[in-house]
Design an enzyme around this catalytic site. Structure first.
Site, mmCIF file in Angstrom:
data_model
loop_
_atom_site.group_PDB
_atom_site.id
_atom_site.type_symbol
_atom_site.label_atom_id
_atom_site.label_comp_id
_atom_site.label_asym_id
_atom_site.label_seq_id
_atom_site.Cartn_x
_atom_site.Cartn_y
_atom_site.Cartn_z
ATOM 1 N N SER A 104 0.819 -1.218 0.000
ATOM 2 C CA SER A 104 0.000 0.000 0.000
ATOM 3 C C SER A 104 0.853 1.268 0.000
ATOM 4 O O SER A 104 1.571 1.526 -0.958
ATOM 5 C CB SER A 104 -0.968 -0.030 1.181
ATOM 6 O OG SER A 104 -1.906 -1.063 0.994
ATOM 7 N N ALA A 126 -0.193 -4.214 -3.822
ATOM 8 C CA ALA A 126 -1.486 -4.188 -3.128
ATOM 9 C C ALA A 126 -1.754 -2.817 -2.533
ATOM 10 O O ALA A 126 -1.573 -2.588 -1.347
ATOM 11 C CB ALA A 126 -1.550 -5.269 -2.058
ATOM 12 N N CYS A 127 -2.211 -1.892 -3.392
ATOM 13 C CA CYS A 127 -2.307 -0.477 -2.985
ATOM 14 C C CYS A 127 -3.719 0.089 -3.002
ATOM 15 O O CYS A 127 -3.897 1.302 -3.054
ATOM 16 C CB CYS A 127 -1.468 0.379 -3.931
ATOM 17 S SG CYS A 127 0.245 -0.092 -4.018
ATOM 18 N N PRO A 129 -6.840 1.933 -2.065
ATOM 19 C CA PRO A 129 -7.154 2.815 -0.931
ATOM 20 C C PRO A 129 -8.458 2.410 -0.244
ATOM 21 O O PRO A 129 -9.410 1.974 -0.904
ATOM 22 C CB PRO A 129 -7.283 4.195 -1.588
ATOM 23 C CG PRO A 129 -7.634 3.911 -3.011
ATOM 24 C CD PRO A 129 -6.973 2.612 -3.361
ATOM 25 N N ILE A 130 -8.506 2.518 1.064
ATOM 26 C CA ILE A 130 -9.699 2.206 1.835
ATOM 27 C C ILE A 130 -9.960 3.333 2.822
ATOM 28 O O ILE A 130 -9.077 4.143 3.106
ATOM 29 C CB ILE A 130 -9.562 0.860 2.587
ATOM 30 C CG1 ILE A 130 -8.343 0.892 3.530
ATOM 31 C CG2 ILE A 130 -9.445 -0.302 1.609
ATOM 32 C CD1 ILE A 130 -8.162 -0.366 4.329
ATOM 33 N N LYS A 145 -13.908 8.205 -7.205
ATOM 34 C CA LYS A 145 -13.174 9.458 -7.324
ATOM 35 C C LYS A 145 -11.801 9.361 -6.663
ATOM 36 O O LYS A 145 -10.788 9.786 -7.236
ATOM 37 C CB LYS A 145 -13.999 10.585 -6.690
ATOM 38 C CG LYS A 145 -13.334 11.955 -6.731
ATOM 39 C CD LYS A 145 -14.239 12.995 -6.090
ATOM 40 C CE LYS A 145 -13.587 14.375 -6.103
ATOM 41 N NZ LYS A 145 -14.472 15.405 -5.483
#
Length: 447
Positions: A104, A126-127, A129-130, A145
């Site tokens: 990430s 494995a990047c 975003p959460i 977005k």
């Protein structure tokens, strides 16, 4: 005149002694090595800035960062990338040691560096975003977005460094992860090295993938380079430890428990003292990682339920309410708070386990343990002579009506209650204490 001559002679000798040191500091063949291990937070960005400043002040050939991170905050990551790209010293990201990951946020940092190296047995990628947890405990994926923004940002980093843009984008869109061999073959990294000396040997003569600020592209000269290791301070070690969200969460709750236990059982002062320290450490850790204050309020409410269960046992009603509220508080605590997390999902899975396990243990403790401890603490202590009433001893000197008995290994003057004679060896029970004399009666309860 003689003193002046001596002074100039000493100054000349001192300069001769300092010249090798000055030369070593400015000969461009000093390589600094530092470690970044753990969650990427604003404090991590401060560490990067400090390490880069040291390397710049000493005109180092390069700064090597041994990176091992599951990811972290998006804002902190972008600040680190900016620090790297504005550095006047090339920054090499080395994913190490074996077993380390640059997931990430760590992948973005690597892609923004002047050179990427990996040790065998590591991984990168494995990047996606959460935004944290939803109220039902599931992980909130970032909206389109935000995903588009980070995809474009990653593509820009890859494009600038001439690295594989397709793989870089798939780190986000497909949660792609690569081994060192796969990353090297895909032109995502430049070196696979067993250790720092191996890295210096293999990278010697290579050119930086992006321009170095004010210097353009730089060709590494690691021949006879002197390696200087920048050791993390105690503060670095402590904050890197407590900024792990699972650790910070546990510290926070242990601190609250300590305060509660100390207030319920006053007089000892140790629980509330330790609890206050752990609570502050937990809040510091959460402050660096980020948290939702609504979740913190729910955790406090859960503790109130637990206290109510300890003080007024309700056969589990308050304990169950506290457990459920505690789990909800933990989930919301790490829910969306306006920031973007670039951290591996395994970190959140581990955090979810910590939340549930901690809630169940607390519920059981306050249901069965805390109430008993409080009752025992509040029970009026029976001490001194009063506790002797009802105790059974043995006559060692005839009571006629006074004599001596042995009780709890001690000899006591005693008097028979009805004035009767009680012989040596007979058992008696204490019925009254008068000063240093015990009033007893014959005990017929058997041996």
């Amino acid at each position: 005149m003689r003193l002046r001559s001596v002074f100039f002679a000493l100054s000349f000798l001192l300069m001769l002694g300092l010249m090798p040191l000055l030369s070593a500091a400015h000969d461009g063949h000093v390589v600094y090595v530092a470690k970044i291990d753990g969650t990427i937070t604003e404090y991590t960005a401060d560490q990067f800035a400090r390490y880069i400043d040291i390397a710049e002040m000493n005109h180092a050939e390069a700064l090597i960062i041994e990176l091992n991170t599951p990811g972290g905050l998006g804002d902190a990551m972008m600040r680190i990338v900016s620090e790297i790209q504005n550095s006047t010293v090339p920054v090499v990201i080395y994913v190490a040691p074996r077993g380390a990951i640059a997931a990430s946020a760590g992948t973005y940092i690597a892609m923004g560096s002047h050179l990427i190296a990996m040790a065998p047995g590591t991984s990168i990628g494995a990047c996606e975003p959460i935004l944290g947890y939803a109220k039902n405990g599931s992980i909130i994926k970032a909206p389109e977005k935000i995903r588009n923004f980070y995809t474009a940002y990653m593509r820009s980093l890859a494009q600038e460094s001439g690295r594989n843009q397709t793989a870089a984008v798939e780190f986000i869109t497909e949660d792609l992860s690569l081994t060192p061999e796969e990353a090297l073959k895909a032109h995502v990294i430049e070196v696979v090295a067993n250790d720092v000396p191996d890295l210096l040997k293999k990278a010697n003569g290579m050119r930086t993938r992006i321009p170095v600020d004010d210097r353009g592209y730089v060709t590494f000269n690691f021949t006879n380079a002197r390696v200087v290791t920048l050791e993390p301070s105690i503060k670095d070690e402590l904050i890197n430890f407590i900024t792990n969200p699972s650790i910070a969460y546990v510290l926070l709750n242990l601190g609250i428990i300590g305060l509660i236990f100390g207030f319920l059982t006053p007089g000892w002062h140790v629980p509330e003292t330790v609890g206050a320290i752990l609570l502050v450490l937990g809040l510091i850790g959460l402050g660096y990682f980020g948290y939702n204050s609504a979740g913190l309020l729910l955790i406090v409410l859960a503790m109130i339920f637990f206290i109510a269960e300890a003080l007024t046992p309700t056969f589990g009603l308050f304990a169950v309410a506290g457990t459920v509220t505690f789990i909800l508080g933990g989930i919301i605590l790490f829910g969306s708070n306006g920031g973007v997390y670039l951290v591996s999902e395994s970190t959140y899975h581990l955090l979810r386990i910590a939340i549930v396990v901690m809630a169940i243990l607390l519920g059981l403790f306050f249901l069965f343990g805390a109430a008993a401890v409080v009752r025992a603490h509040r029970r009026k202590p029976e001490a001194g002579k009063e506790e002797m009433i009802g105790e059974v001893g043995k006559v060692v000197e005839d009571l006629d009506p006074e004599g001596v008995i042995k009780l709890h290994g001690e000899l006591w003057k005693a008097r028979s209650r009805d004035g009767s004679v009680i012989r040596v060896g007979e058992r008696v029970k204490v019925v009254e204490v008068n000063g240093l004399t015990l009033t007893v009666e014959r005990f017929e309860g058997g041996e």
